[in-house]
Design a protein around this motif. Structure first.
Motif, PDB file in Angstrom:
ATOM      1  N   VAL A 121       0.858  -1.184   0.000  1.00 13.45           N
ATOM      2  CA  VAL A 121       0.000   0.000   0.000  1.00 13.45           C
ATOM      3  C   VAL A 121       0.894   1.235   0.000  1.00 13.45           C
ATOM      4  CG1 VAL A 121      -0.173   0.026   2.521  1.00 13.45           C
ATOM      5  CG2 VAL A 121      -1.895   1.210   1.147  1.00 13.45           C
ATOM      6  N   ILE A 122       0.482   2.265  -0.755  1.00 12.91           N
ATOM      7  CA  ILE A 122       1.259   3.502  -0.865  1.00 12.91           C
ATOM      8  C   ILE A 122       0.371   4.669  -0.426  1.00 12.91           C
ATOM      9  CG2 ILE A 122       2.600   5.002  -2.387  1.00 12.91           C
ATOM     10  CD1 ILE A 122       2.977   2.616  -4.258  1.00 12.91           C
ATOM     11  N   TYR A 123       0.864   5.435   0.536  1.00 19.90           N
ATOM     12  CA  TYR A 123       0.145   6.623   1.010  1.00 19.90           C
ATOM     13  C   TYR A 123       0.943   7.870   0.648  1.00 19.90           C
ATOM     14  CZ  TYR A 123      -2.661   3.445   3.876  1.00 19.90           C
ATOM     15  OH  TYR A 123      -3.493   2.443   4.312  1.00 19.90           O
ATOM     16  N   ASN A 124       0.208   8.896   0.217  1.00 15.39           N
ATOM     17  CA  ASN A 124       0.805  10.201  -0.070  1.00 15.39           C
ATOM     18  C   ASN A 124       0.461  11.138   1.078  1.00 15.39           C
ATOM     19  OD1 ASN A 124       1.837  12.544  -1.111  1.00 15.39           O
ATOM     20  ND2 ASN A 124       0.337  12.739  -2.769  1.00 15.39           N
ATOM     21  N   SER A 125       1.478  11.530   1.851  1.00 17.17           N
ATOM     22  CA  SER A 125       1.232  12.411   3.002  1.00 17.17           C
ATOM     23  C   SER A 125       1.624  13.853   2.706  1.00 17.17           C
ATOM     24  CB  SER A 125       2.000  11.904   4.226  1.00 17.17           C
ATOM     25  OG  SER A 125       3.393  12.098   4.053  1.00 17.17           O
ATOM     26  N   THR A 126       1.861  14.162   1.436  1.00 17.08           N
ATOM     27  CA  THR A 126       2.226  15.533   1.071  1.00 17.08           C
ATOM     28  C   THR A 126       1.017  16.247   0.480  1.00 17.08           C
ATOM     29  OG1 THR A 126       2.883  15.041  -1.203  1.00 17.08           O
ATOM     30  CG2 THR A 126       4.528  14.669   0.516  1.00 17.08           C
ATOM     31  N   LEU A 127       1.196  17.525   0.183  1.00 18.37           N
ATOM     32  CA  LEU A 127       0.134  18.313  -0.431  1.00 18.37           C
ATOM     33  C   LEU A 127       0.184  18.246  -1.955  1.00 18.37           C
ATOM     34  CD1 LEU A 127       0.298  21.461   1.904  1.00 18.37           C
ATOM     35  CD2 LEU A 127      -1.209  19.468   2.070  1.00 18.37           C
ATOM     36  N   ASN A 151      -4.251   8.811   0.403  1.00  9.37           N
ATOM     37  CA  ASN A 151      -3.649   9.965   1.069  1.00  9.37           C
ATOM     38  C   ASN A 151      -3.631   9.721   2.571  1.00  9.37           C
ATOM     39  OD1 ASN A 151      -3.331  11.419  -1.375  1.00  9.37           O
ATOM     40  ND2 ASN A 151      -5.505  11.994  -1.289  1.00  9.37           N
ATOM     41  N   LEU A 152      -2.673  10.365   3.246  1.00 10.34           N
ATOM     42  CA  LEU A 152      -2.517  10.185   4.688  1.00 10.34           C
ATOM     43  C   LEU A 152      -2.165  11.522   5.322  1.00 10.34           C
ATOM     44  CD1 LEU A 152      -2.447   8.028   6.972  1.00 10.34           C
ATOM     45  CD2 LEU A 152       0.027   7.908   6.607  1.00 10.34           C
ATOM     46  N   ALA A 153      -2.865  11.852   6.399  1.00 11.22           N
ATOM     47  CA  ALA A 153      -2.593  13.086   7.140  1.00 11.22           C
ATOM     48  C   ALA A 153      -2.202  12.700   8.570  1.00 11.22           C
ATOM     49  CB  ALA A 153      -3.821  13.988   7.127  1.00 11.22           C
ATOM     50  N   PRO A 154      -1.431  13.510   9.240  1.00 12.96           N
ATOM     51  CA  PRO A 154      -0.853  14.778   8.785  1.00 12.96           C
ATOM     52  C   PRO A 154       0.354  14.542   7.879  1.00 12.96           C
ATOM     53  CG  PRO A 154      -0.119  14.297  11.002  1.00 12.96           C
ATOM     54  CD  PRO A 154      -1.086  13.210  10.643  1.00 12.96           C
ATOM     55  N   PRO A 155       0.858  15.571   7.204  1.00 15.22           N
ATOM     56  CA  PRO A 155       2.006  15.421   6.305  1.00 15.22           C
ATOM     57  C   PRO A 155       3.249  14.934   7.048  1.00 15.22           C
ATOM     58  CG  PRO A 155       0.886  17.509   5.934  1.00 15.22           C
ATOM     59  CD  PRO A 155       0.295  16.939   7.190  1.00 15.22           C
ATOM     60  N   ILE A 205       4.785   8.350   1.558  1.00 18.32           N
ATOM     61  CA  ILE A 205       5.593   9.352   0.860  1.00 18.32           C
ATOM     62  C   ILE A 205       5.589  10.645   1.669  1.00 18.32           C
ATOM     63  CG2 ILE A 205       5.856  10.697  -1.253  1.00 18.32           C
ATOM     64  CD1 ILE A 205       4.462   8.436  -2.744  1.00 18.32           C
ATOM     65  N   GLY A 206       6.798  11.123   1.993  1.00 21.44           N
ATOM     66  CA  GLY A 206       6.938  12.382   2.713  1.00 21.44           C
ATOM     67  C   GLY A 206       7.489  13.472   1.810  1.00 21.44           C
ATOM     68  N   GLU A 207       7.848  14.585   2.440  1.00 17.48           N
ATOM     69  CA  GLU A 207       8.361  15.713   1.672  1.00 17.48           C
ATOM     70  C   GLU A 207       9.711  15.396   1.031  1.00 17.48           C
ATOM     71  OE1 GLU A 207       6.848  18.439   0.936  1.00 17.48           O
ATOM     72  OE2 GLU A 207       5.055  18.018   2.128  1.00 17.48           O
ATOM     73  N   LYS A 208      10.437  14.448   1.616  1.00 14.54           N
ATOM     74  CA  LYS A 208      11.733  14.081   1.037  1.00 14.54           C
ATOM     75  C   LYS A 208      11.987  12.595   1.217  1.00 14.54           C
ATOM     76  CE  LYS A 208      14.335  15.264   5.214  1.00 14.54           C
ATOM     77  NZ  LYS A 208      15.477  16.010   5.758  1.00 14.54           N
TER      78      LYS A 208
END
Length: 208
Positions: A121-127, A151-155, A205-208
């Protein structure tokens, strides 16, 4: 002309023809046997002379040595000492029979990993939208099966990789996932995931 010769041949009787033929054949056979006998006798004589010549040479050498010993004894000359040929000793180590060597069969190779068995599973935690879909495409192209994206919060500041302890045996597959994620992000090392969870591998996935 031919009729004349044919008439003369016709007048010849069988007895007049057979005797000359037999005589010629007998003469040819005698010549052949004589030639073979001459060759055989020549070879035998050559062998006999060769054997006699070798025997004469050996006898002459023996007589020469005996004459030398007699003359040397009278003139006080040094005697010739004929040393016997040395015997070759066989080393006991070489005489030992080689010990049988036992070949150790290598361990059978491990069966290839089936990367499609990993539930990912892949989550995108960025905007930034669409990042999970892009990473899914890379994994699917590499032969993996991605069960879900979302998608996943918080970033998250850093990309996370999690795997169940029971799936750590998929070392090659996990290394391949890490290399694919490294192409776009800088994830931390693998972290353990709860065995009771629905998925085997979780990528955040994070900001970096």
């Amino acid at each position: 002309m031919f009729e004349k010769y044919f008439f003369q041949l016709k007048k010849l009787r069988f007895k007049q023809v057979i005797y000359p033929v037999i005589s010629v054949a007998f003469f040819a056979m005698v010549v052949f046997v004589f030639a073979k006998s001459a060759v055989f006798l020549s070879l035998s004589i050559n062998k006999m002379f060769l054997a006699t010549e070798r025997a004469s040479e050996a006898e002459a050498q023996k007589i020469d040595l005996e004459s030398y010993f007699l003359v040397a004894k009278k003139l006080n000359l040094p005697e010739i000492v004929i040393a016997p040929s040395p015997e070759v000793e066989v080393s006991p180590e070489l005489s030992k029979e080689p010990e049988a060597s036992f070949l150790v069969s290598p361990e059978p190779p491990l069966p290839p990993e089936d990367k499609t068995l990993l539930k990912i599973v892949i989550y995108n935690s960025t905007l930034k939208p669409g990042l999970a879909g892009l990473l899914k495409t890379s994994l699917v192209d590499a032969g993996f099966s991605v069960a879900k994206t979302g998608n996943l919060a918080p970033p998250k500041e850093t990309t996370l990789l999690q795997v169940k302890p029971s799936k750590k045996s998929y070392q090659n597959s996990l290394q391949e996932i890490l290399e694919l994620v490294n192409q776009s992000y800088q994830p931390e090392s693998w972290q353990e995931l709860d065995e009771a969870g629905e998925f085997d591998v979780v990528i955040v996935i994070g900001e970096k």
